[in-house]
Design an enzyme around this catalytic site. Structure first.
Site, mmCIF file in Angstrom:
data_model
loop_
_atom_site.group_PDB
_atom_site.id
_atom_site.type_symbol
_atom_site.label_atom_id
_atom_site.label_comp_id
_atom_site.label_asym_id
_atom_site.label_seq_id
_atom_site.Cartn_x
_atom_site.Cartn_y
_atom_site.Cartn_z
ATOM 1 N N LYS A 157 0.899 -1.157 0.000
ATOM 2 C CA LYS A 157 0.000 0.000 0.000
ATOM 3 C C LYS A 157 0.939 1.208 0.000
ATOM 4 O O LYS A 157 1.516 1.567 1.025
ATOM 5 C CB LYS A 157 -0.908 0.006 1.250
ATOM 6 C CG LYS A 157 -1.883 1.188 1.270
ATOM 7 C CD LYS A 157 -1.288 2.332 2.085
ATOM 8 C CE LYS A 157 -2.076 3.598 2.032
ATOM 9 N NZ LYS A 157 -1.871 4.403 0.807
ATOM 10 N N GLU A 231 9.284 2.248 10.780
ATOM 11 C CA GLU A 231 10.353 3.229 10.500
ATOM 12 C C GLU A 231 9.668 4.582 10.428
ATOM 13 O O GLU A 231 9.017 4.894 9.429
ATOM 14 C CB GLU A 231 11.002 2.924 9.143
ATOM 15 C CG GLU A 231 11.678 1.586 9.034
ATOM 16 C CD GLU A 231 13.002 1.534 9.749
ATOM 17 O OE1 GLU A 231 13.398 2.544 10.360
ATOM 18 O OE2 GLU A 231 13.626 0.477 9.714
ATOM 19 N N CYS A 265 13.759 11.155 6.162
ATOM 20 C CA CYS A 265 13.642 10.873 7.601
ATOM 21 C C CYS A 265 14.993 11.029 8.278
ATOM 22 O O CYS A 265 15.076 11.469 9.410
ATOM 23 C CB CYS A 265 13.091 9.472 7.809
ATOM 24 S SG CYS A 265 14.056 8.216 6.965
ATOM 25 N N GLU A 362 9.519 17.399 13.884
ATOM 26 C CA GLU A 362 10.269 17.093 12.669
ATOM 27 C C GLU A 362 9.959 18.176 11.621
ATOM 28 O O GLU A 362 8.802 18.553 11.455
ATOM 29 C CB GLU A 362 9.831 15.724 12.137
ATOM 30 C CG GLU A 362 10.538 15.332 10.851
ATOM 31 C CD GLU A 362 10.128 13.952 10.345
ATOM 32 O OE1 GLU A 362 8.978 13.548 10.561
ATOM 33 O OE2 GLU A 362 10.987 13.300 9.718
HETATM 34 P P1 NAP Z 1 2.450 9.325 6.285
HETATM 35 O O1 NAP Z 1 1.372 10.314 6.125
HETATM 36 O O2 NAP Z 1 2.539 8.566 7.538
HETATM 37 O O3 NAP Z 1 2.324 8.340 5.023
HETATM 38 C C1 NAP Z 1 3.110 7.180 4.904
HETATM 39 C C2 NAP Z 1 2.241 6.012 4.460
HETATM 40 O O4 NAP Z 1 1.323 5.704 5.514
HETATM 41 C C3 NAP Z 1 1.374 6.332 3.249
HETATM 42 O O5 NAP Z 1 1.239 5.169 2.478
HETATM 43 C C4 NAP Z 1 0.041 6.737 3.865
HETATM 44 O O6 NAP Z 1 -1.037 6.548 3.002
HETATM 45 C C5 NAP Z 1 -0.017 5.791 5.038
HETATM 46 N N1 NAP Z 1 -0.840 6.259 6.158
HETATM 47 C C6 NAP Z 1 -1.014 7.529 6.587
HETATM 48 N N2 NAP Z 1 -1.810 7.554 7.682
HETATM 49 C C7 NAP Z 1 -2.134 6.271 7.946
HETATM 50 C C8 NAP Z 1 -2.936 5.636 8.940
HETATM 51 N N3 NAP Z 1 -3.542 6.335 9.888
HETATM 52 N N4 NAP Z 1 -3.058 4.292 8.902
HETATM 53 C C9 NAP Z 1 -2.451 3.576 7.958
HETATM 54 N N5 NAP Z 1 -1.679 4.112 6.986
HETATM 55 C C10 NAP Z 1 -1.509 5.444 6.982
HETATM 56 O O7 NAP Z 1 3.877 9.952 6.070
HETATM 57 P P2 NAP Z 1 4.249 11.198 5.192
HETATM 58 O O8 NAP Z 1 4.063 12.402 6.011
HETATM 59 O O9 NAP Z 1 3.641 11.136 3.863
HETATM 60 O O10 NAP Z 1 5.807 10.844 5.007
HETATM 61 C C11 NAP Z 1 6.786 11.427 5.729
HETATM 62 C C12 NAP Z 1 7.043 10.756 7.075
HETATM 63 O O11 NAP Z 1 7.646 9.492 6.866
HETATM 64 C C13 NAP Z 1 8.020 11.564 7.879
HETATM 65 O O12 NAP Z 1 7.683 11.577 9.234
HETATM 66 C C14 NAP Z 1 9.319 10.803 7.666
HETATM 67 O O13 NAP Z 1 10.295 11.053 8.637
HETATM 68 C C15 NAP Z 1 8.836 9.412 7.646
HETATM 69 N N6 NAP Z 1 9.824 8.541 7.017
HETATM 70 C C16 NAP Z 1 10.513 7.673 7.796
HETATM 71 C C17 NAP Z 1 11.501 6.879 7.242
HETATM 72 C C18 NAP Z 1 12.287 5.899 8.069
HETATM 73 O O14 NAP Z 1 12.942 5.046 7.498
HETATM 74 N N7 NAP Z 1 12.260 5.982 9.377
HETATM 75 C C19 NAP Z 1 11.776 6.978 5.872
HETATM 76 C C20 NAP Z 1 11.047 7.886 5.123
HETATM 77 C C21 NAP Z 1 10.068 8.654 5.707
HETATM 78 P P3 NAP Z 1 -1.680 7.800 2.182
HETATM 79 O O15 NAP Z 1 -0.619 8.330 1.310
HETATM 80 O O16 NAP Z 1 -2.799 7.161 1.446
HETATM 81 O O17 NAP Z 1 -2.125 8.790 3.224
#
Ligand code: NAP
Length: 470
Positions: A157, A231, A265, A362
């Site tokens: 997903k 992650e 991240c 962040e």
């Molecule tokens: P996000 O909103 O959490 O989205 C990431 C994924 O999770 C997407 O596929 C999103 O789907 C899904 N998602 C969002 N809310 C959800 C929920 N309540 N239940 C289930 N799935 C859910 O993250 P983002 O803001 O786009 O991405 C940036 C974040 O990712 C930052 O915090 C970054 O630090 C973190 N990140 C961490 C790493 C690591 O390795 N630690 C690497 C890269 C990024 P939809 O797109 O359909 O909403």
């Protein structure tokens, strides 16, 4: 959130998709489950050949794939090309090393009163991967390559703004030789995740994303008693001590903050500088940041492209404005541009205080917070003073100080005199609110294996004195 490709450099919607229905998702899970029954019986060598074929396809299709990623989420074309190459290398790494990583591990048979005792690593079944858009190929590959090599099937997903990259990945593994169902892209929104993870055929989940998404998935997985790897976000410190090579530190700091348009991240986000070298570092760092070229991500001269979404840009703009209203000083950048596309200039802010959002949140864009400290102890206190613990960087040429940072920084990785990055050879993951579990290396592969203890006796009635029935 709609499932669509919107070019962040122009704001134009280029392609949109209807989400899959529940019935389509159920059929995909059933297929992944059936495919698992066959995949687990293939040899590691066979899976390695398919993964090597995937690597060859990635290399051959590097430029088109890179263009697709740049169009979907705005990273520079050069960065996208490098990402494709990195994915191919990871496939080759796991193809070459999985046999060793998955080999039976003998144990001391005498000590456990057995004829033979060993540990066997076996796949567990379909694994759900919920992935972010920021490294749309690499984030998926670092799950998919080890998971498929171990014999698991994957259900992806992906983030709703990178559907074409998501579909490319399914097609890639299929063309490489993996049977239908071994790796499936589910075009669904985040509201479908709870239902998918609750399906008994889905055995585990991995999420790379925000803290909020992590909490939500962990809650479902807790209820369903399923294994997860999370992650999550980070606010990595980049500590500069008096002995550091300041020119080099300022140069790497600039890359560490602005690579991927600041949306990583493991980007360094908080620059914690000893007062003895603060002014010299700040001057070099702000000059480097101001010199970066912001613009069309397809233009080879561009250093920093647009942010991936309007929401993302509004968020960092609000964080900077909040800091300024509370007394922060802007050394460069800090103004949201007008015009099409979701651009934001590389920005350095200092004179920060704990009540500012930037202090503890962040910041997911090219905005650096600069902190002044007057001792090693204060540097470590500020570095560890967030809820995150993903990566940490320390710049010092003093060997004893290097050793102390390695021990004292509360993070999943510490990079000394360099910036945090990921390698297939090294484990990757965080502590505290940055998540748990590890990706990459043998550890990443074994996260989704059944670590099976095997004890083979000589047929005696009991295991012998000292053994306990559990
Ligand atoms: P996000 O909103 O959490 O989205 C990431 C994924 O999770 C997407 O596929 C999103 O789907 C899904 N998602 C969002 N809310 C959800 C929920 N309540 N239940 C289930 N799935 C859910 O993250 P983002 O803001 O786009 O991405 C940036 C974040 O990712 C930052 O915090 C970054 O630090 C973190 N990140 C961490 C790493 C690591 O390795 N630690 C690497 C890269 C990024 P939809 O797109 O359909 O909403």
């Amino acid at each position: 959130m709609s499932i669509a490709t919107t070019n962040p450099a122009t704001g134009q919607v280029l392609k949109s998709y209807d989400p899959m229905s529940d019935a389509q998702v159920d059929a995909a899970i059933a297929q992944a489950d059936r495919a698992f029954a066959d995949l687990r019986r293939t040899t590691v060598a066979q899976r390695g050949r398919w993964l090597t074929a995937a690597a060859d396809l990635l290399d051959a299709e590097r430029d088109e794939t890179a263009r697709l990623m740049t169009t979907e989420m705005g990273k520079t074309y050069a960065a996208a090309q490098a990402e494709v190459t990195k994915c191919a290398a990871a496939c080759r790494f796991y193809a070459a090393h999985a046999e060793r990583m998955l080999a039976d591990e003998p144990a001391d048979a005498r000590a456990v009163k057995a004829a033979r005792a060993f540990v066997r690593y076996q796949p567990i079944g379909p694994v759900l991967a919920v992935m972010p858009w920021n490294f749309p190929l690499w984030q998926v590959m670092r799950f998919a390559a080890p998971a498929l090599m171990a014999g698991n099937t994957g259900l992806l997903k992906h983030a709703s703004n990178v559907p074409q990259t998501a579909l490319y990945l399914e097609d890639l593994f299929h063309r490489a030789g993996f049977a239908p169902g071994c790796f499936t892209t589910l075009l669904v929104g985040s509201d479908a995740v709870d239902r998918i993870l609750s399906d008994p055929r889905v055995r585990a989940a991995t999420l790379t994303g925000s803290e909020g998404a992590g909490r939500s998935i962990a809650q479902t997985a807790g209820r369903e008693l399923k294994k997860t790897v999370l992650e999550l976000g980070g606010s990595d410190p980049f500590v500069v001590m008096p002995s550091a090579d300041l020119d080099r530190a300022a140069e790497v700091a600039t890359t560490a903050r602005c690579q991927n348009n600041g949306q990583s991240c493991i980007a360094a986000k908080r620059f914690i500088v000893h007062t003895e070298v603060f002014d010299a570092f700040a001057q070099r760092f702000a000059a480097n940041m101001a010199a970066l070229r912001v613009g069309d991500p397809m233009d080879p001269a561009t250093d920093v492209g647009p942010l991936a979404s309007e929401r993302g840009r509004d968020e960092i703009d609000a964080q900077v404005r909040d800091a300024v209203e509370r007394g922060a000083t802007v050394l460069c950048g800090g103004e949201k541009p007008t015009g099409p596309g979701w651009f934001y200039p590389p920005t350095v802010v200092t004179d920060l205080r704990p009540e500012m959002r930037i202090w503890s949140e962040e910041v997911f864009g090219p905005v650096a917070g600069l902190f002044r400290v007057s001792s090693y102890a204060e540097a470590v206190e500020v570095a560890n003073g967030t809820a995150f613990g993903l990566g940490a960087n320390a710049w010092t040429t003093d060997p004893q100080e290097q050793e102390r940072f390695v021990t004292d920084l509360d993070a999943g990785n510490v990079f000394v005199n360099g910036m945090t990055t990921s390698f297939p050879e090294l484990p990757f993951g965080g502590v505290k609110n940055s998540g748990y579990g590890r990706e990459l290396s043998a550890l990443g592969m074994r996260e989704f294996c059944n670590t099976k203890t095997v004890w083979v006796g000589r047929g005696e009635a009991t295991a012998g004195a000292g053994a306990h029935a559990e």
